[in-house]
Scaffold this active site. Structure first.
Site, PDB file in Angstrom:
ATOM      1  N   ALA A 182      40.706  36.251  53.710  1.00 38.68           N
ATOM      2  CA  ALA A 182      39.359  36.663  53.459  1.00 38.68           C
ATOM      3  C   ALA A 182      39.064  37.269  52.478  1.00 38.68           C
ATOM      4  O   ALA A 182      40.224  37.884  51.486  1.00 38.68           O
ATOM      5  CB  ALA A 182      38.915  37.637  54.677  1.00 38.68           C
ATOM      6  N   ARG A 188      39.761  59.083  54.516  1.00 35.22           N
ATOM      7  CA  ARG A 188      40.028  57.852  54.898  1.00 35.22           C
ATOM      8  C   ARG A 188      41.242  57.971  55.737  1.00 35.22           C
ATOM      9  O   ARG A 188      42.147  58.852  55.586  1.00 35.22           O
ATOM     10  CB  ARG A 188      40.428  56.670  53.748  1.00 35.22           C
ATOM     11  CG  ARG A 188      39.187  56.282  53.069  1.00 35.22           C
ATOM     12  CD  ARG A 188      38.289  55.346  53.923  1.00 35.22           C
ATOM     13  NE  ARG A 188      37.024  55.126  53.233  1.00 35.22           N
ATOM     14  CZ  ARG A 188      36.059  55.695  52.957  1.00 35.22           C
ATOM     15  NH1 ARG A 188      35.752  56.895  53.512  1.00 35.22           N
ATOM     16  NH2 ARG A 188      35.030  55.313  52.232  1.00 35.22           N
ATOM     17  N   ASN A 210      45.733  29.604  49.964  1.00 35.73           N
ATOM     18  CA  ASN A 210      45.234  28.911  48.777  1.00 35.73           C
ATOM     19  C   ASN A 210      45.545  29.686  47.401  1.00 35.73           C
ATOM     20  O   ASN A 210      45.394  29.161  46.314  1.00 35.73           O
ATOM     21  CB  ASN A 210      43.571  28.932  48.721  1.00 35.73           C
ATOM     22  CG  ASN A 210      42.840  30.179  48.517  1.00 35.73           C
ATOM     23  OD1 ASN A 210      43.504  31.216  48.225  1.00 35.73           O
ATOM     24  ND2 ASN A 210      41.521  30.225  48.600  1.00 35.73           N
ATOM     25  N   TYR A 231      30.363  42.688  53.475  1.00 34.48           N
ATOM     26  CA  TYR A 231      31.879  42.697  54.051  1.00 34.48           C
ATOM     27  C   TYR A 231      32.031  42.886  55.295  1.00 34.48           C
ATOM     28  O   TYR A 231      32.413  42.139  56.097  1.00 34.48           O
ATOM     29  CB  TYR A 231      32.833  43.437  53.041  1.00 34.48           C
ATOM     30  CG  TYR A 231      34.235  43.513  53.735  1.00 34.48           C
ATOM     31  CD1 TYR A 231      34.947  42.440  53.859  1.00 34.48           C
ATOM     32  CD2 TYR A 231      34.738  44.882  53.969  1.00 34.48           C
ATOM     33  CE1 TYR A 231      36.147  42.722  54.273  1.00 34.48           C
ATOM     34  CE2 TYR A 231      35.955  44.818  54.526  1.00 34.48           C
ATOM     35  CZ  TYR A 231      36.502  43.975  54.737  1.00 34.48           C
ATOM     36  OH  TYR A 231      37.936  43.984  55.398  1.00 34.48           O
TER      37      TYR A 231
HETATM   38  N1  UDP Z   1      38.453  55.385  45.441  1.00 35.38           N
HETATM   39  C1  UDP Z   1      38.545  56.097  44.245  1.00 35.38           C
HETATM   40  N2  UDP Z   1      38.907  55.719  43.173  1.00 35.38           N
HETATM   41  C2  UDP Z   1      39.657  54.547  42.887  1.00 35.38           C
HETATM   42  C3  UDP Z   1      39.457  53.707  44.033  1.00 35.38           C
HETATM   43  C4  UDP Z   1      39.089  54.272  45.358  1.00 35.38           C
HETATM   44  O1  UDP Z   1      37.953  57.430  44.318  1.00 35.38           O
HETATM   45  O2  UDP Z   1      39.828  54.093  41.915  1.00 35.38           O
HETATM   46  C5  UDP Z   1      37.811  55.903  46.731  1.00 35.38           C
HETATM   47  C6  UDP Z   1      36.715  54.996  47.185  1.00 35.38           C
HETATM   48  O3  UDP Z   1      35.651  55.441  46.763  1.00 35.38           O
HETATM   49  C7  UDP Z   1      37.019  55.432  48.778  1.00 35.38           C
HETATM   50  C8  UDP Z   1      38.512  55.750  48.880  1.00 35.38           C
HETATM   51  O4  UDP Z   1      38.880  55.940  47.518  1.00 35.38           O
HETATM   52  O5  UDP Z   1      36.170  56.613  49.099  1.00 35.38           O
HETATM   53  C9  UDP Z   1      39.392  54.461  49.489  1.00 35.38           C
HETATM   54  O6  UDP Z   1      38.948  53.445  48.738  1.00 35.38           O
HETATM   55  P1  UDP Z   1      39.755  52.012  48.778  1.00 35.38           P
HETATM   56  O7  UDP Z   1      39.056  51.076  47.929  1.00 35.38           O
HETATM   57  O8  UDP Z   1      41.101  52.344  48.595  1.00 35.38           O
HETATM   58  O9  UDP Z   1      39.625  51.576  50.430  1.00 35.38           O
HETATM   59  P2  UDP Z   1      38.316  51.362  51.176  1.00 35.38           P
HETATM   60  O10 UDP Z   1      37.919  52.644  51.976  1.00 35.38           O
HETATM   61  O11 UDP Z   1      37.151  50.893  50.258  1.00 35.38           O
HETATM   62  O12 UDP Z   1      38.514  50.403  51.969  1.00 35.38           O
END
Ligand code: UDP
Length: 323
Positions: free
Chosen positions: A75, A219, A32, A141
């Site tokens: 999604a 992560r 979309n 989510y």
């Molecule tokens: N994070 C951060 N600063 C940012 C974006 C993300 O410290 O500007 C942290 C976020 O809190 C998480 C990790 O980086 O612990 C990965 O976040 P992201 O949003 O990339 O992926 P998610 O694990 O949420 O899918």
């Protein structure tokens, strides 16, 4: 094969479509274009512009393209937003997704690769996280994706839909042509690289008091090309199943920033902020099952290689797709 890539104008879908085309498959994209971008659609793919909330739009695409399989990437995928607006997540990821499944069954298309997520687990009992661990999502989510996983199991049992659900950890990096461009960027790596490009003044770290060695969240970042390869392998899976997919390595927020400093040569000032709601401290994948059963092997194990590919793409396209 003929494959309909639903959400094929988004970050992961666009690169999967590219790889499918490179391997000689025939691809159409259904999107979309609210999160996705017209320029992220490979020129070799046909576009059906439509929304999964309209059953007739997806019926028409299936009728016209007659795919043998569908990959479903369309999604809403932001943990933080889902904590503000759960309705959007259940509507888009569950109700609209059901339209796709019902249209597939009606059109007798019975093979699906589905983008699921490690957010279906919530904070794990053990690291690395394998498929046997309990799924207890801590945000809408993850809950919406888990609901869809459960629906898939019943569609297999009742309608004979053969599916593979891939539970992604953190997709990152880029191909030569396509990369990560969200209209509102919340992800760590692109946000850090925007600082290197001079588009943002500093990097924000969400939480420095986690129970991890440097206090920031850990992560498992997986290269988008390795992730895409897994989708292609999943097309030939002999039975329906769920797979966790990451590299098995853990990288903290501070380590990501340090690696970006080394690769970009920029100082990258940081500001430490409070924790972001819904973030588990540590998520690392056990991917033995997909390696064993589908023969998946990641090519990019190191975070440097992943960030280098992202940096190359962001330098080449500093304004992303420009829309
Ligand atoms: N994070 C951060 N600063 C940012 C974006 C993300 O410290 O500007 C942290 C976020 O809190 C998480 C990790 O980086 O612990 C990965 O976040 P992201 O949003 O990339 O992926 P998610 O694990 O949420 O899918």
């Amino acid at each position: 094969m003929k494959i309909l890539v639903v959400g094929g104008a988004g970050y992961i879908g666009s690169i999967c479509a590219e790889l499918l085309l490179d391997e000689g498959h025939s691809v159409a994209v259904f999107d979309n274009l609210t999160e996705g971008h017209r320029r992220a659609i490979d020129a070799r793919a046909e576009l059906f512009e439509g929304d999964l909330s309209e059953r007739s739009a997806i019926d028409a695409a299936l009728k016209s393209f007659t795919p043998e399989a569908v990959m479903h990437f369309a999604a809403s995928a932001l943990v933080g937003e889902s904590m503000q607006n759960p309705s959007k997540y259940f509507r888009n990821n569950v109700a609209n997704g059901l339209n796709l499944l019902d249209a597939m069954i009606a059109a007798d298309v019975k093979r699906l690769v589905f983008s699921s997520t490690c957010a279906t687990f919530g904070p794990p009992d053990r690291i690395p996280l394998d498929e046997t661990q309990p799924q207890r999502p801590i945000n809408p989510y993850g809950e919406s994706k888990l609901a869809f996983e459960r629906i898939l199991r019943w569609y297999d049992e009742i309608h004979g839909l053969r599916f593979v659900a891939l539970r992604y950890f953190n997709a990152a990096g880029a191909s030569e042509k396509f990369g990560e461009d969200h209209r509102i960027e919340t992800h760590l790596i692109p946000n850090v690289l925007k600082v290197a490009l001079g588009q943002k003044s500093h990097v924000e770290i969400y939480g420095t008091d986690y129970d991890t060695p440097d206090g920031t969240c850990i992560r498992d970042y997986i290269h988008i090309l390795d992730l895409s390869q897994a989708h292609i392998l999943a097309l030939d899976a002999p039975k329906s199943d769920f797979y966790n997919i990451g590299t098995g390595g853990g990288t903290s927020v501070r380590e990501v920033i340090d690696t970006c400093r080394a690769i970009t040569g920029c100082e990258l000032p940081v500001v430490e902020k409070p924790r972001r709601a819904g973030d588990p401290p540590r998520l690392i994948a056990a991917s033995e099952k997909i390696k064993r059963e589908l023969g998946w092997q990641p090519r990019f194990q190191r975070i440097d290689a992943i960030i280098e590919s992202a940096w190359k793409w962001h330098q080449q396209f500093p304004n992303g797709y420009g829309d």
